[in-house]
Design an enzyme around this catalytic site. Sequence first.
Site, PDB file in Angstrom:
ATOM      1  N   LYS A  22       0.742  -0.901  -0.100  1.00 44.95           N
ATOM      2  CA  LYS A  22       0.080  -0.151   0.041  1.00 44.95           C
ATOM      3  C   LYS A  22       0.951   1.641   0.108  1.00 44.95           C
ATOM      4  CE  LYS A  22      -1.374   1.400   4.579  1.00 44.95           C
ATOM      5  NZ  LYS A  22      -1.388   3.112   4.690  1.00 44.95           N
ATOM      6  N   ASN A  23       1.575   1.323   0.473  1.00 46.41           N
ATOM      7  CA  ASN A  23       2.355   2.409   1.457  1.00 46.41           C
ATOM      8  C   ASN A  23       3.422   2.570  -0.191  1.00 46.41           C
ATOM      9  OD1 ASN A  23       0.632   2.930   3.235  1.00 46.41           O
ATOM     10  ND2 ASN A  23       3.229   2.647   4.715  1.00 46.41           N
ATOM     11  N   CYS A 117      -3.734   7.994   9.747  1.00 48.93           N
ATOM     12  CA  CYS A 117      -4.244   7.211  11.721  1.00 48.93           C
ATOM     13  C   CYS A 117      -3.712   8.430  12.206  1.00 48.93           C
ATOM     14  CB  CYS A 117      -3.127   6.049  11.120  1.00 48.93           C
ATOM     15  SG  CYS A 117      -4.140   4.448  10.448  1.00 48.93           S
ATOM     16  N   ARG A 122       1.468  14.483  12.889  1.00 53.64           N
ATOM     17  CA  ARG A 122       1.784  13.908  12.435  1.00 53.64           C
ATOM     18  C   ARG A 122       2.618  15.913  10.898  1.00 53.64           C
ATOM     19  NH1 ARG A 122      -0.590   9.146  10.006  1.00 53.64           N
ATOM     20  NH2 ARG A 122       1.328   8.761   8.625  1.00 53.64           N
ATOM     21  N   GLN A 126       9.480  18.736   6.633  1.00 55.28           N
ATOM     22  CA  GLN A 126       9.822  18.562   5.808  1.00 55.28           C
ATOM     23  C   GLN A 126       9.839  18.562   4.556  1.00 55.28           C
ATOM     24  OE1 GLN A 126      13.480  18.156   7.567  1.00 55.28           O
ATOM     25  NE2 GLN A 126      12.098  18.571   9.186  1.00 55.28           N
ATOM     26  N   ASP A 305       5.194   0.093  12.266  1.00 59.07           N
ATOM     27  CA  ASP A 305       4.133  -0.233  11.435  1.00 59.07           C
ATOM     28  C   ASP A 305       3.849  -1.744  11.999  1.00 59.07           C
ATOM     29  OD1 ASP A 305       3.523   2.008  10.579  1.00 59.07           O
ATOM     30  OD2 ASP A 305       3.961   1.265   8.267  1.00 59.07           O
ATOM     31  N   ILE A 327       9.138   6.610  16.719  1.00 54.40           N
ATOM     32  CA  ILE A 327       8.859   7.473  15.576  1.00 54.40           C
ATOM     33  C   ILE A 327       7.640   8.608  15.448  1.00 54.40           C
ATOM     34  CG2 ILE A 327       7.880   7.013  13.055  1.00 54.40           C
ATOM     35  CD1 ILE A 327      10.885   5.944  13.629  1.00 54.40           C
ATOM     36  N   ARG A 398      -8.662  -0.563   5.652  1.00 52.04           N
ATOM     37  CA  ARG A 398      -7.735   0.893   5.038  1.00 52.04           C
ATOM     38  C   ARG A 398      -6.326   0.737   3.965  1.00 52.04           C
ATOM     39  NH1 ARG A 398      -7.216   6.224   8.176  1.00 52.04           N
ATOM     40  NH2 ARG A 398      -6.155   6.881   6.180  1.00 52.04           N
TER      41      ARG A 398
HETATM   42  C1  EPZ Z   1       5.035   6.381   6.306  1.00 52.79           C
HETATM   43  O1  EPZ Z   1       4.430   7.719   7.359  1.00 52.79           O
HETATM   44  C2  EPZ Z   1       3.533   5.725   6.513  1.00 52.79           C
HETATM   45  N1  EPZ Z   1       2.185   5.985   5.602  1.00 52.79           N
HETATM   46  C3  EPZ Z   1       3.159   5.208   8.281  1.00 52.79           C
HETATM   47  O2  EPZ Z   1       1.714   3.864   7.893  1.00 52.79           O
HETATM   48  C4  EPZ Z   1       4.276   4.137   8.289  1.00 52.79           C
HETATM   49  O3  EPZ Z   1       4.090   4.964   9.876  1.00 52.79           O
HETATM   50  C5  EPZ Z   1       5.426   5.705   8.096  1.00 52.79           C
HETATM   51  O4  EPZ Z   1       5.831   6.357   7.175  1.00 52.79           O
HETATM   52  C6  EPZ Z   1       6.663   5.404   8.764  1.00 52.79           C
HETATM   53  O5  EPZ Z   1       7.329   4.676   8.103  1.00 52.79           O
HETATM   54  C7  EPZ Z   1       2.435   6.203   4.279  1.00 52.79           C
HETATM   55  O6  EPZ Z   1       3.333   5.562   3.639  1.00 52.79           O
HETATM   56  C8  EPZ Z   1       1.483   6.299   3.792  1.00 52.79           C
HETATM   57  P1  EPZ Z   1       7.242  10.101   8.189  1.00 52.79           P
HETATM   58  P2  EPZ Z   1       4.657   8.914   7.242  1.00 52.79           P
HETATM   59  O7  EPZ Z   1       6.280  11.071   7.716  1.00 52.79           O
HETATM   60  O8  EPZ Z   1       5.590   9.168   5.547  1.00 52.79           O
HETATM   61  C9  EPZ Z   1       7.732  13.101  11.610  1.00 52.79           C
HETATM   62  C10 EPZ Z   1       0.142   2.762   7.918  1.00 52.79           C
HETATM   63  O9  EPZ Z   1       0.206   2.270   9.183  1.00 52.79           O
HETATM   64  N2  EPZ Z   1       7.643  13.962  10.547  1.00 52.79           N
HETATM   65  O10 EPZ Z   1       8.790   9.396   7.873  1.00 52.79           O
HETATM   66  O11 EPZ Z   1       3.593  10.046   7.425  1.00 52.79           O
HETATM   67  C11 EPZ Z   1       6.646  11.882  12.099  1.00 52.79           C
HETATM   68  O12 EPZ Z   1       6.395  13.307  12.578  1.00 52.79           O
HETATM   69  C12 EPZ Z   1       0.986   4.031   8.305  1.00 52.79           C
HETATM   70  O13 EPZ Z   1       0.459   2.578   6.632  1.00 52.79           O
HETATM   71  C13 EPZ Z   1       8.433  15.527  10.710  1.00 52.79           C
HETATM   72  O14 EPZ Z   1       8.255  16.107  12.300  1.00 52.79           O
HETATM   73  O15 EPZ Z   1       6.237   8.556   7.917  1.00 52.79           O
HETATM   74  C14 EPZ Z   1       6.742  11.038  13.173  1.00 52.79           C
HETATM   75  O16 EPZ Z   1       7.588  11.082  13.763  1.00 52.79           O
HETATM   76  C15 EPZ Z   1       0.804   4.925   9.154  1.00 52.79           C
HETATM   77  N3  EPZ Z   1       8.066  16.127  10.255  1.00 52.79           N
HETATM   78  C16 EPZ Z   1       7.283  10.879  11.233  1.00 52.79           C
HETATM   79  O17 EPZ Z   1       9.066  11.769  11.221  1.00 52.79           O
HETATM   80  C17 EPZ Z   1       7.889  15.692   8.354  1.00 52.79           C
HETATM   81  O18 EPZ Z   1       7.654  17.130   7.012  1.00 52.79           O
HETATM   82  C18 EPZ Z   1       8.119   9.431  10.871  1.00 52.79           C
HETATM   83  O19 EPZ Z   1       7.557  10.203   9.758  1.00 52.79           O
HETATM   84  C19 EPZ Z   1       7.610  14.588   8.240  1.00 52.79           C
HETATM   85  C20 EPZ Z   1       7.401  14.012   9.081  1.00 52.79           C
END
Ligand code: EPZ
Length: 431
Positions: A22-23, A117, A122, A126, A305, A327, A398
Amino acid sequence: MEQYAIKGGNPLVGEVEIGGAKNAALPIIAAAVMTNDTIHIDNVPDVRDINVLLQSMKELGVIVNRQDRHRLTLNASHIHGLVVNDDNIKKIRGSYYLIGSMLGKYKKVEVALPGGCNIGSRAIDQHIKGFRALGAEVKIEHGLIKTQAERLRGNHIYMDIVSVGATINVMMAATMAEGTTIIENAAKEPHVVDLANFLNSMGANIKGAGTDVIRIKGVQKMHGTDYTIIPDQIEAGTFMFGAAITRGDVTVKNVIPKHLESISAKLQEIGCEVEESDDAVRVVSAKPLRHSHVKTLPYPGFPTDMQPQITVALGLSQGTSIVTESIFDNRFKYVDELTRMGASIKVESGNMAIIDGVKRYTGATITVPDLRAGAALVMAALAAEGISIVEEIHYIQRGYEDFHLKLQSLGAQIEIVDSERELQKFKLKIG
Ligand code: EPZ
């Protein structure tokens, strides 16, 4: 409202086919707007988040054809708007990938702020930092992220934290920028690599995906392609932990074992046998489960995840375990539900679970708080004594295709019911 009715106690046994990731599919589908040619994509999972994104893209004028359940063609040569703000799109996280792809191609787009979710705050700073570094103006107004640029120019971008979404989004925008972009401290997840491979198959020039440093030489034009999405690491991991939790014997098929290494390693550590072959992994849980400590980390670390799934397993292990979530800041909401099933878990500072293993869980009515926690709670219910009712299963839908059907094929007693009458029928049937 649909619910799962589950009678626990049967170990999961057998083989299960894993679908496309999915991702990876979310950004790959969003990237299809970067060319006017037709894009063919195979191994697309038929899950709600993907269908929501496709619906929004149709509303933009993208022609979407499902040739069969998992094969799509997309053609974006007649896009008639650069604003993505329909009701559906706010529900999913992947919607923001339309910023990177459309900013790259059209140098302008407005997209509703993403949902997804609720597992903690979130931020998207960045992403914004990356778009600005490429020369785009970025504003947030009236719930929309508005970006535009006269020209996008390659730049050197250091990500302050490792972010899957920001790496993907900036990589897409940089693909059609002038000159070279270097993303440092990039996310290395398999879906980041899959997107880079997909973009390269459309004519992009991206090197280093899967390492900390991604180098993108901008190209002026992208073209059509025919691409197959990688298997879903987390769906596979969920069934592998399902074997551990229910004391079963499950073979996940159509997987890339390399992507599952941290998951396999933890399963072995807690007492399961794990056998790998070319595109399958078998997990046998024959011995009592042992305690362990785990901290979620960006790839190749143990995935966030998979955090609820390992917590559910450790809840049934001998001794005391500690799970640290590094995370997201609020990803233990499901622990209250698990406690209702008899787990003994204390969450400290919102990001650390101290787990005293119990002998068994007992069936209860539980509410799913988010996608992965939902899948983990189902596994707990499958191991529990008696009947459980799992509410709010739309979260699970989802990201997991035919979850209950795949579980049934492994011997689970699980059905979707949406009335008291159907629940009574389920109870009568299972005796
Ligand atoms: C992706 O979310 C996935 N979603 C998530 O899967 C997954 O848990 C996550 O990556 C970590 O592997 C999708 O791919 C659609 P991140 P994402 O940006 O991209 C912080 C599932 O169940 N952050 O790597 O949103 C953020 O708050 C879902 O399939 C910033 O501070 O995750 C978090 O603490 C749930 N600033 C950490 O980084 C930013 O600009 C990691 O987030 C971006 C992120």
